[in-house]
Design a protein around this motif. Structure first.
Motif, PDB file in Angstrom:
ATOM      1  N   GLY A   5     -12.237   2.299  -1.314  1.00 31.14           N
ATOM      2  CA  GLY A   5     -12.370   1.835   0.069  1.00 31.14           C
ATOM      3  C   GLY A   5     -12.295   3.017   1.027  1.00 31.14           C
ATOM      4  N   ILE A   7     -11.814   4.118   4.963  1.00 34.58           N
ATOM      5  CA  ILE A   7     -11.368   3.658   6.281  1.00 34.58           C
ATOM      6  C   ILE A   7     -11.494   4.854   7.230  1.00 34.58           C
ATOM      7  N   PHE A  35     -14.444   0.019   5.372  1.00 30.76           N
ATOM      8  CA  PHE A  35     -13.589  -0.818   6.211  1.00 30.76           C
ATOM      9  C   PHE A  35     -13.746  -0.415   7.674  1.00 30.76           C
ATOM     10  N   ALA A  57     -10.086  -3.560   8.177  1.00 28.76           N
ATOM     11  CA  ALA A  57      -9.112  -2.538   7.756  1.00 28.76           C
ATOM     12  C   ALA A  57      -7.664  -2.983   7.954  1.00 28.76           C
ATOM     13  N   LEU A  63      -7.297  -4.696   0.981  1.00 26.99           N
ATOM     14  CA  LEU A  63      -7.086  -3.265   0.711  1.00 26.99           C
ATOM     15  C   LEU A  63      -6.308  -3.047  -0.588  1.00 26.99           C
ATOM     16  N   LEU A  69      -8.023   4.372  -1.978  1.00 32.89           N
ATOM     17  CA  LEU A  69      -8.357   4.217  -0.553  1.00 32.89           C
ATOM     18  C   LEU A  69      -8.401   5.606   0.068  1.00 32.89           C
ATOM     19  N   SER A  71      -8.590   7.442   3.706  1.00 32.91           N
ATOM     20  CA  SER A  71      -8.487   7.177   5.143  1.00 32.91           C
ATOM     21  C   SER A  71      -8.682   8.439   5.980  1.00 32.91           C
ATOM     22  N   LEU A  85       1.275  -1.805   2.980  1.00 28.53           N
ATOM     23  CA  LEU A  85       0.306  -1.923   1.886  1.00 28.53           C
ATOM     24  C   LEU A  85       0.976  -1.670   0.532  1.00 28.53           C
ATOM     25  N   PHE A  90       0.020  -2.481  -3.421  1.00 32.13           N
ATOM     26  CA  PHE A  90      -1.070  -1.526  -3.642  1.00 32.13           C
ATOM     27  C   PHE A  90      -0.583  -0.396  -4.550  1.00 32.13           C
ATOM     28  N   TRP A  94      -3.900   6.810  -2.604  1.00 29.49           N
ATOM     29  CA  TRP A  94      -4.084   6.850  -1.149  1.00 29.49           C
ATOM     30  C   TRP A  94      -4.418   8.303  -0.802  1.00 29.49           C
TER      31      TRP A  94
END
Ligand code: HSE
Length: 372
Positions: A5, A7, A35, A57, A63, A69, A71, A85, A90, A94
């Motif tokens: 994902g 973001i 997102f 998002a 998520l 993910l 970001s 999260l 999750f 990250w």
């Protein structure tokens, strides 16, 4: 297939990330989903393969299902979402460009040409948070990796010349607006042969008369500079200056802290940060060996000869903007003694200073997952 994902892909760092991923043909071997904090349901960016519409998002359940993910949405978003999260279950990677999680024990600051060993050890140890470093710190380490790796650096004093982009997109726009303002005030007199002192009087008047656009920077930057970046710390440093030592040592994984300090200054370049460095070496090393160590450490560090023509052609923001190479020049032993080395380095703040370590960490995380 691994699901990733993204973001914050529309802002400045996110856009550069996507540009670089497209240039490197990175959108293969995983399923990308984009997102948005404001436009859920609208079309995702075009990346040459079909992708679903934008997802929300703030939808933590959505998520939490991702393997990775990425970001570039900024620190406020990370602060708002990250802990919730993780609490929501999750368990994925990250990867973040923002500073929020950098100094947590549970995160690694990523700059793989410099600290791939630290990243690999963290992956093996189950660490899941991989955060891009402060741009000035990352660019200084990219420049001097060959010396740090050999434990030749006792301390560094770094005087920075930081671009408008480090402060944000609005700042870049305001800098250009300031330039346009000064241009409007001087183009007539310039055409009619005004003297240098007459032009200076006009510029100084514009800098001080309150008509220049300064809402974002708080002061004129064009035809001036601002020796203050970020918030004050109690010891008199700014937060940008404080980051130099703490982040560099975390990136390098040092056992004994290498002191790093200096003065951080905003100048009117657009997206290249420059740094004038005083490096105290742990021993006297000949300059030709230093040159070889710096330029052979990784493919992006490049030594520029300490000569005027090469410096003007290769060691300026004008020459380096938009490029991945990190030139290091003005290398010489200082008159202070044989273990004092002077250097000057320039790097694109949006590339190695922001998007590139994040892009490469995504590749590393994908490789890691493919081995599981
Ligand atoms: N804080 C840096 C600057 C950029 O203001 O230039 C982000 O690392």
């Amino acid at each position: 297939m691994v699901r990733v994902g993204f973001i914050g892909w529309r802002g400045m760092v996110g856009s550069v990330l996507i540009e670089r991923m497209l240039a490197e043909k990175d959108f293969t071997g995983f399923e990308p989903v984009f997102f948005t904090t404001s436009q859920a349901g609208q079309a995702a960016p075009r990346i040459g393969i079909p992708v679903p519409p934008l997802q929300d998002a703030h939808d933590l359940d959505a998520l939490a299902k991702f393997d990775i993910l990425v970001s570039c949405q900024g620190g406020d978003y990370t602060t708002e979402v990250y802990d919730k999260l993780r609490n929501r279950g999750f368990k994925g990677f990250w990867i973040d460009a923002a500073s929020t999680l950098r100094m947590r024990d549970s995160s690694v600051i990523v700059l793989d040409p410099v600290n791939r060993d630290v990243i690999d050890a963290a992956l093996a140890g189950g660490i899941k948070d991989y955060i891009g470093g402060n741009c000035t710190v990352s660019l200084m380490l990219m420049a001097l990796a060959g010396l740090f790796r050999r434990k030749l650096v006792e301390w560094v004093s770094s005087m920075t010349y930081q671009a408008a982009s480090g402060a944000g997109a609005k700042n870049m726009i305001e800098l250009v607006a300031q330039m346009a303002h000064l241009s409007a005030a001087t183009s007539g007199p310039l055409r009619s042969g005004a003297s240098a002192l007459e032009l200076d009087r006009i510029i100084t008047d514009q800098l001080r008369n309150g008509t220049m656009p300064t809402d974002i920077f708080g002061a004129p930057l064009a035809a001036s500079l601002i020796p203050w970046i970020d918030k004050p710390m109690e010891n008199g440093q700014t937060r940008e200056e404080w980051k130099g030592q703490v982040e560099a040592n975390k990136i390098l994984g040092t056992r004994q802290t290498i002191p790093i300090d200096g003065v951080c200054v905003r100048v009117s370049s657009m997206r290249c940060h420059s740094q004038g460095l005083t490096i105290k070496l742990t021993r006297d090393v000949p300059l030709d060996e230093i040159t070889a160590m710096i330029s052979s450490d990784h493919e992006w560090a490049k030594v520029v000869p300490n000569a005027k023509e090469a410096t003007l052609n290769e060691l300026t923001p004008a020459a380096v903007s938009g490029k991945l190479s990190v030139p290091v020049g003005r290398l010489r032993k200082m008159t202070l003694g044989p273990t004092y080395l002077a250097a000057f380095t320039v790097g694109d703040q949006l590339l190695w200073g922001a998007a590139e370590p994040v892009r490469r960490m995504l590749r590393i995380a994908l490789e890691h997952l493919s081995k599981d």
